[in-house]
Design a protein around this motif. Structure first.
Motif, PDB file in Angstrom:
ATOM      1  N   THR A 101      -9.260 -44.693  55.156  1.00 48.67           N
ATOM      2  CA  THR A 101      -9.680 -45.545  54.032  1.00 48.67           C
ATOM      3  C   THR A 101      -8.964 -46.882  54.066  1.00 48.67           C
ATOM      4  O   THR A 101      -9.576 -47.947  53.836  1.00 48.67           O
ATOM      5  N   ALA A 102      -7.675 -46.851  54.358  1.00 43.52           N
ATOM      6  CA  ALA A 102      -6.887 -48.090  54.399  1.00 43.52           C
ATOM      7  C   ALA A 102      -7.384 -49.014  55.493  1.00 43.52           C
ATOM      8  O   ALA A 102      -7.471 -50.239  55.303  1.00 43.52           O
ATOM      9  N   VAL A 103      -7.715 -48.475  56.639  1.00 41.21           N
ATOM     10  CA  VAL A 103      -8.232 -49.294  57.739  1.00 41.21           C
ATOM     11  C   VAL A 103      -9.553 -49.941  57.335  1.00 41.21           C
ATOM     12  O   VAL A 103      -9.789 -51.136  57.584  1.00 41.21           O
ATOM     13  N   ALA A 104     -10.438 -49.160  56.693  1.00 43.01           N
ATOM     14  CA  ALA A 104     -11.734 -49.698  56.271  1.00 43.01           C
ATOM     15  C   ALA A 104     -11.553 -50.823  55.258  1.00 43.01           C
ATOM     16  O   ALA A 104     -12.211 -51.879  55.355  1.00 43.01           O
ATOM     17  N   ILE A 105     -10.669 -50.620  54.272  1.00 43.75           N
ATOM     18  CA  ILE A 105     -10.422 -51.660  53.260  1.00 43.75           C
ATOM     19  C   ILE A 105      -9.899 -52.934  53.927  1.00 43.75           C
ATOM     20  O   ILE A 105     -10.346 -54.049  53.616  1.00 43.75           O
ATOM     21  N   THR A 106      -8.971 -52.787  54.850  1.00 39.89           N
ATOM     22  CA  THR A 106      -8.366 -53.949  55.512  1.00 39.89           C
ATOM     23  C   THR A 106      -9.394 -54.703  56.334  1.00 39.89           C
ATOM     24  O   THR A 106      -9.482 -55.936  56.271  1.00 39.89           O
ATOM     25  N   VAL A 107     -10.195 -53.992  57.114  1.00 38.93           N
ATOM     26  CA  VAL A 107     -11.180 -54.640  57.990  1.00 38.93           C
ATOM     27  C   VAL A 107     -12.236 -55.369  57.173  1.00 38.93           C
ATOM     28  O   VAL A 107     -12.571 -56.533  57.455  1.00 38.93           O
ATOM     29  N   VAL A 108     -12.780 -54.705  56.147  1.00 37.12           N
ATOM     30  CA  VAL A 108     -13.807 -55.344  55.315  1.00 37.12           C
ATOM     31  C   VAL A 108     -13.241 -56.569  54.595  1.00 37.12           C
ATOM     32  O   VAL A 108     -13.901 -57.616  54.510  1.00 37.12           O
ATOM     33  N   SER A 109     -12.023 -56.465  54.111  1.00 37.58           N
ATOM     34  CA  SER A 109     -11.405 -57.598  53.400  1.00 37.58           C
ATOM     35  C   SER A 109     -11.176 -58.773  54.334  1.00 37.58           C
ATOM     36  O   SER A 109     -11.463 -59.930  53.977  1.00 37.58           O
ATOM     37  N   TYR A 110     -10.662 -58.512  55.513  1.00 29.35           N
ATOM     38  CA  TYR A 110     -10.457 -59.593  56.484  1.00 29.35           C
ATOM     39  C   TYR A 110     -11.785 -60.237  56.876  1.00 29.35           C
ATOM     40  O   TYR A 110     -11.886 -61.474  56.977  1.00 29.35           O
ATOM     41  N   ALA A 111     -12.803 -59.424  57.111  1.00 30.25           N
ATOM     42  CA  ALA A 111     -14.092 -59.963  57.543  1.00 30.25           C
ATOM     43  C   ALA A 111     -14.716 -60.835  56.460  1.00 30.25           C
ATOM     44  O   ALA A 111     -15.234 -61.931  56.738  1.00 30.25           O
ATOM     45  N   THR A 112     -14.670 -60.372  55.204  1.00 27.53           N
ATOM     46  CA  THR A 112     -15.239 -61.160  54.113  1.00 27.53           C
ATOM     47  C   THR A 112     -14.449 -62.444  53.895  1.00 27.53           C
ATOM     48  O   THR A 112     -15.030 -63.518  53.658  1.00 27.53           O
ATOM     49  N   ALA A 113     -13.138 -62.357  54.002  1.00 29.98           N
ATOM     50  CA  ALA A 113     -12.310 -63.552  53.852  1.00 29.98           C
ATOM     51  C   ALA A 113     -12.588 -64.561  54.961  1.00 29.98           C
ATOM     52  O   ALA A 113     -12.550 -65.771  54.727  1.00 29.98           O
ATOM     53  N   ALA A 114     -12.890 -64.065  56.156  1.00 31.08           N
ATOM     54  CA  ALA A 114     -13.107 -64.967  57.297  1.00 31.08           C
ATOM     55  C   ALA A 114     -14.349 -65.822  57.110  1.00 31.08           C
ATOM     56  O   ALA A 114     -14.369 -66.991  57.527  1.00 31.08           O
ATOM     57  N   ILE A 115     -15.406 -65.275  56.490  1.00 35.79           N
ATOM     58  CA  ILE A 115     -16.603 -66.090  56.269  1.00 35.79           C
ATOM     59  C   ILE A 115     -16.498 -66.897  54.980  1.00 35.79           C
ATOM     60  O   ILE A 115     -17.405 -67.663  54.658  1.00 35.79           O
TER      61      ILE A 115
ATOM     62  N   GLY B 184      -1.456 -54.413  64.025  1.00 33.87           N
ATOM     63  CA  GLY B 184      -2.508 -54.636  65.014  1.00 33.87           C
ATOM     64  C   GLY B 184      -3.767 -55.215  64.401  1.00 33.87           C
ATOM     65  O   GLY B 184      -4.394 -56.125  64.978  1.00 33.87           O
ATOM     66  N   LEU B 185      -4.169 -54.708  63.221  1.00 38.77           N
ATOM     67  CA  LEU B 185      -5.359 -55.237  62.565  1.00 38.77           C
ATOM     68  C   LEU B 185      -5.166 -56.706  62.169  1.00 38.77           C
ATOM     69  O   LEU B 185      -6.081 -57.527  62.321  1.00 38.77           O
ATOM     70  N   SER B 186      -3.987 -57.037  61.658  1.00 36.93           N
ATOM     71  CA  SER B 186      -3.719 -58.421  61.255  1.00 36.93           C
ATOM     72  C   SER B 186      -3.694 -59.343  62.463  1.00 36.93           C
ATOM     73  O   SER B 186      -4.247 -60.457  62.426  1.00 36.93           O
ATOM     74  N   ALA B 187      -3.066 -58.898  63.543  1.00 31.00           N
ATOM     75  CA  ALA B 187      -3.050 -59.704  64.770  1.00 31.00           C
ATOM     76  C   ALA B 187      -4.455 -59.881  65.319  1.00 31.00           C
ATOM     77  O   ALA B 187      -4.830 -60.978  65.781  1.00 31.00           O
ATOM     78  N   ALA B 188      -5.260 -58.812  65.268  1.00 32.84           N
ATOM     79  CA  ALA B 188      -6.640 -58.901  65.740  1.00 32.84           C
ATOM     80  C   ALA B 188      -7.455 -59.866  64.881  1.00 32.84           C
ATOM     81  O   ALA B 188      -8.292 -60.628  65.398  1.00 32.84           O
TER      82      ALA B 188
END
Length: 429
Positions: free
Chosen positions: A228-242, A279-283
């Motif tokens: 769940t934490a990985v999913a929250i982090t990835v979706v948040s980063y992706a939305t913030a990026a756009i 790793g997710l933040s660096a990616a």
């Protein structure tokens, strides 16, 4: 007389969870309702900014309007909003006898009706906004349903309330009680974080995404609910990026550094979850950097020229980085002088930093990286009139740290009172 059989009651165990959930949700939702009522009473204090016009124009285009139609609709809303704000300010002047609201609104419309933009039509400037579709895409259904002014104001209330609920959930996930978490929620809404989240700008959506990243990061650093934490982090980063890719680049890089620092300095976060978050933040930082180069997105060089040419209306400067250093140094001297004269932010930050360092258990590292992100964004655009907006993330330690002090106080006091009562009972015997 026989008694009619009654329907069997549901066991208490089946009723309790729903009742408990409603009870737990009531307080944070009540805070959101009270906040919305206060904001609606603010009247013309809420207004459209020049950037709001561009986001509204983009939202209209996403809804199918032509560029000319979208420009006309967004311009009409912008001029009406600014004229209402000016008329409100005029009514507060002692010598004002009548409002020139209609005249000002007409002058605004006449001035920009045939222009490509209310600032400049330069393609470099327009690209800064066209490459950030996140907020106007979110605004499009609100604008389509309620119009530009009502729709964007409603969206501001939604993003501010969502940010406050994320703060509540994040603090609850950090182990704080409901009362302390509500303190953090109220602090979010009462500080510039809440104010800027409610405006018709991308700050609200980006703040929500940042809180999502912090929530996912906290779960990973504490090695809990990893999928769940990985999913929250990835979706948040992706939305913030756009929404604001350049800000994501800074945030992700600093969170990577903070997480790696936590791995080396503290023994508790040395596990798989912390490594995954690093790793997710660096990616995320690497993906944004690659996308900027491959897609030709406006870089810091373009935004610096925008700053020093007043939106490309003056000749370009030969050394924008050197000019930035001088301007940033002057700005921070001014900022510290301002804070010294009215040091409430510094005092609150110092209290929050102490609480995060003492009781944060990983939350302090995340709050520190977020605050530094705000400072870096201001340093990259060191303009006094924009500093409060660009540096709004500097308030994050206050919002996340002060509830720790409240939790400590409320957690210890009942224990002490119980010990005193027990001691008194022993003495009486």
């Amino acid at each position: 007389m026989p008694v009619a059989p009654t329907a069997p009651k549901a066991p208490a165990e089946a009723q309790t969870p729903a009742r408990v959930l409603r009870h737990r949700a009531a307080l944070p939702l009540l805070v959101c309702v009270l906040y919305a009522m206060l904001q609606l009473a603010a009247g013309p204090q809420w207004t459209l900014f020049p950037d709001s016009y561009r986001y509204a124009r983009a939202a209209e285009q996403y809804l199918g309007a032509s560029r000319e139609e979208a420009h006309g609709t967004a311009l009409a809303a912008y001029c009406a909003s600014r004229a209402a704000r000016t008329a409100h300010e005029e009514r507060l002047q002692p010598l004002t006898r009548r409002s020139e609201r209609a005249i000002e609104q007409r002058e605004c419309l006449d001035r920009w009706a045939d222009a490509p933009d209310i600032t400049t039509g330069d393609s470099r400037y327009q690209a800064i906004f066209s490459t950030r579709p996140g907020y106007p895409l979110l605004a499009a259904p609100f604008v389509g349903a309620f119009g530009v002014l009502t729709g964007m104001r409603l969206l501001g209330l939604v993003t501010a309330a969502a940010g406050s609920l994320l703060v509540f959930g994040l603090l609850r996930g950090a182990g704080l009680g409901r009362r302390a978490a509500v303190v953090g929620q109220v602090a979010f809404l009462a500080t510039p974080l809440g104010w800027w989240s409610a405006q018709a700008l991308g700050e609200g959506l980006f703040t929500v995404c940042t809180l999502g990243v912090l929530w996912g990061g906290l779960l990973l650093i504490r090695n809990r609910q990893l999928p769940t934490a990985v999913a929250i982090t990835v979706v948040s980063y992706a939305t913030a990026a756009i929404t604001r890719y350049s800000s994501v680049l800074v945030l992700a890089a600093l969170l990577t550094a903070a997480t790696v620092g936590a791995l080396f300095v503290s023994g508790r976060p040395r596990h798989r979850g912390t490594v995954v978050f690093a790793g997710l933040s660096a990616a995320a930082a690497g993906a944004v950097a690659v996308a900027m180069r491959v897609l030709g997105l406006p870089s810091s060089q373009i935004t610096l020229q925008d700053t020093f040419t007043r939106h490309f209306t003056a000749p370009e400067v030969s050394d924008p980085w050197g000019a930035l250093l001088g301007l940033a140094a002057g700005f921070w001297r001014h900022w510290f002088a301002e804070q010294a004269a009215l040091p409430y932010f510094l005092l609150l930050t110092a209290l929050a930093a102490w609480a995060l360092a003492t009781y944060g258990d990983g939350l302090g590292w995340l709050a520190l990286a977020t605050a530094l992100t705000g400072a870096c964004l201001v340093t990259a655009h060191p303009l006094v009139q924009e500093a409060d907006r660009l540096g709004v993330l500097m308030w994050m330690p206050v919002v996340l740290g002060l509830p720790l002090i409240v939790e400590r106080h409320w957690a210890i006091r009942p224990v002490r009172e119980l010990e005193i009562r027990r001691a008194g009972a022993s003495d009486s015997r």
